[in-house]
Design a protein around this motif. Sequence first.
Motif, short mmCIF file in Angstrom:
data_model
loop_
_atom_site.label_atom_id
_atom_site.label_comp_id
_atom_site.label_asym_id
_atom_site.label_seq_id
_atom_site.Cartn_x
_atom_site.Cartn_y
_atom_site.Cartn_z
N LEU A 50 18.67 72.72 0.61
CA LEU A 50 18.82 73.90 2.55
C LEU A 50 18.34 75.45 1.90
O LEU A 50 17.81 75.69 1.95
N SER A 51 18.58 75.70 0.84
CA SER A 51 18.40 77.24 0.39
C SER A 51 16.71 76.66 -0.58
O SER A 51 16.98 77.88 -1.23
N HIS A 52 16.99 75.50 -1.22
CA HIS A 52 16.08 76.09 -2.29
C HIS A 52 14.67 75.88 -1.62
O HIS A 52 14.20 75.08 -1.00
N PRO A 53 13.45 76.46 -2.50
CA PRO A 53 12.27 76.65 -1.93
C PRO A 53 11.40 75.31 -1.62
O PRO A 53 10.46 75.37 -1.17
N LEU A 54 11.44 75.19 -2.87
CA LEU A 54 10.90 73.21 -2.64
C LEU A 54 11.83 72.38 -1.86
O LEU A 54 10.90 71.82 -1.45
N PHE A 55 12.88 72.74 -1.06
CA PHE A 55 13.47 72.02 -0.38
C PHE A 55 12.70 72.01 0.70
O PHE A 55 12.92 71.54 1.83
N MET A 56 12.80 73.46 0.52
CA MET A 56 12.37 74.43 2.49
C MET A 56 10.96 73.76 2.63
O MET A 56 10.52 73.60 3.70
N GLN A 57 9.77 73.61 1.29
CA GLN A 57 8.87 72.87 1.49
C GLN A 57 9.20 71.76 2.30
O GLN A 57 7.89 71.01 3.29
N LEU A 58 9.25 71.07 2.12
CA LEU A 58 9.29 69.62 2.39
C LEU A 58 9.53 69.23 3.88
O LEU A 58 9.32 68.72 4.99
N LEU A 59 11.15 70.42 3.81
CA LEU A 59 11.10 70.43 5.69
C LEU A 59 10.68 71.54 5.99
O LEU A 59 9.68 70.98 7.43
N LYS A 60 9.60 72.08 5.56
CA LYS A 60 8.22 72.70 6.64
C LYS A 60 7.51 71.69 6.75
O LYS A 60 6.33 71.26 8.12
N GLU A 61 6.87 70.58 5.92
CA GLU A 61 5.91 69.68 6.13
C GLU A 61 6.93 68.52 7.16
O GLU A 61 6.21 68.20 8.11
N ALA A 62 8.00 68.73 7.44
CA ALA A 62 8.84 68.03 8.62
C ALA A 62 8.37 68.45 9.35
O ALA A 62 8.36 67.66 10.83
N GLU A 63 8.50 69.83 9.46
CA GLU A 63 9.03 70.69 11.06
C GLU A 63 6.72 70.30 11.83
O GLU A 63 7.01 70.52 12.23
N ASP A 64 5.71 70.77 10.36
CA ASP A 64 4.34 70.29 11.19
C ASP A 64 4.75 69.06 10.91
O ASP A 64 3.49 69.07 12.59
N GLU A 65 4.58 67.69 11.21
CA GLU A 65 4.35 66.31 11.30
C GLU A 65 5.37 66.29 12.78
O GLU A 65 5.07 65.65 13.50
N TYR A 66 6.44 66.69 13.11
CA TYR A 66 7.55 66.14 13.83
C TYR A 66 7.78 67.21 14.95
O TYR A 66 8.59 66.88 15.91
N GLY A 67 7.46 68.48 14.57
CA GLY A 67 8.45 69.39 15.38
C GLY A 67 9.28 70.90 15.14
O GLY A 67 9.80 69.65 14.44
N PHE A 68 9.91 71.15 15.94
CA PHE A 68 10.80 72.37 15.22
C PHE A 68 11.73 71.35 15.49
O PHE A 68 12.99 71.14 14.61
N ASP A 69 12.59 70.81 16.50
CA ASP A 69 13.59 69.89 17.09
C ASP A 69 13.61 68.50 16.93
O ASP A 69 14.33 67.98 17.84
N GLN A 70 14.18 68.23 15.50
CA GLN A 70 14.30 66.06 15.34
C GLN A 70 16.29 66.71 15.67
O GLN A 70 16.82 67.37 15.26
N LYS A 71 16.44 65.52 16.69
CA LYS A 71 17.23 65.19 16.89
C LYS A 71 17.77 64.46 15.65
O LYS A 71 17.31 63.18 15.23
N GLY A 72 18.92 63.96 15.54
CA GLY A 72 19.98 63.49 14.25
C GLY A 72 19.40 63.45 12.91
O GLY A 72 19.11 64.15 12.67
N THR A 73 18.89 61.81 11.84
CA THR A 73 18.43 62.48 10.46
C THR A 73 17.58 62.89 10.90
O THR A 73 16.44 62.18 11.54
N ILE A 74 17.53 63.69 9.69
CA ILE A 74 15.52 64.82 9.58
C ILE A 74 15.37 63.59 8.62
O ILE A 74 15.23 62.92 8.33
#
Length: 110
Positions: free
Chosen positions: A55-79
Motif C-alpha cells: 500500500l505504500s509502494h508508488p507502483l501499487f498506488m498507481q494500480l489503486l488509482k486506476e481502480a479508483e478511476d474505473e470504479y470510484g472511491f468507495d469499493q466494498k469488499g475485495t478491491i
Amino acid sequence: MGREGNMTGFHLHLPHLHHGKKNEALYKDIPKGCFAVLVGQGEEQQRFVVPIIYLSHPLFMQLLKEAEDEYGFDQKGTITIPCHVAEFRYVQGLIDKEKQQPHHVGCFRA
C-alpha cells in the motif's frame, strides 16, 4: 494502519481485518499482514494475496488509482484492480525484487 486506509482520497476497506467467525471463514487463507485483491476483468479475473506494505509502494498506488478511476472511491469488499493479470504480475515482481535488495546506507571509516 487501522482497519481502513485513506490514500489520496481512495478509501480502502479491509473487511478481513474485522474480527468474527463469519469473516474468519471468508478470509482464513489470508496471512496476517496481507490482504486480497481481484485483478483483471471477466473470465481473466484472478485473486491475489499481497502484503499490506504494498500500500505504500508508488507502483501499487498507481494500480489503486486506476481502480479508483474505473470504479470510484468507495469499493466494498475485495478491491478490484482493472489491469491485466500479466501487468499486475509484472508490477508485483518489481515490488518484490525491490524489497529483496538490501538498502545501502553507506559505509564510513574512521
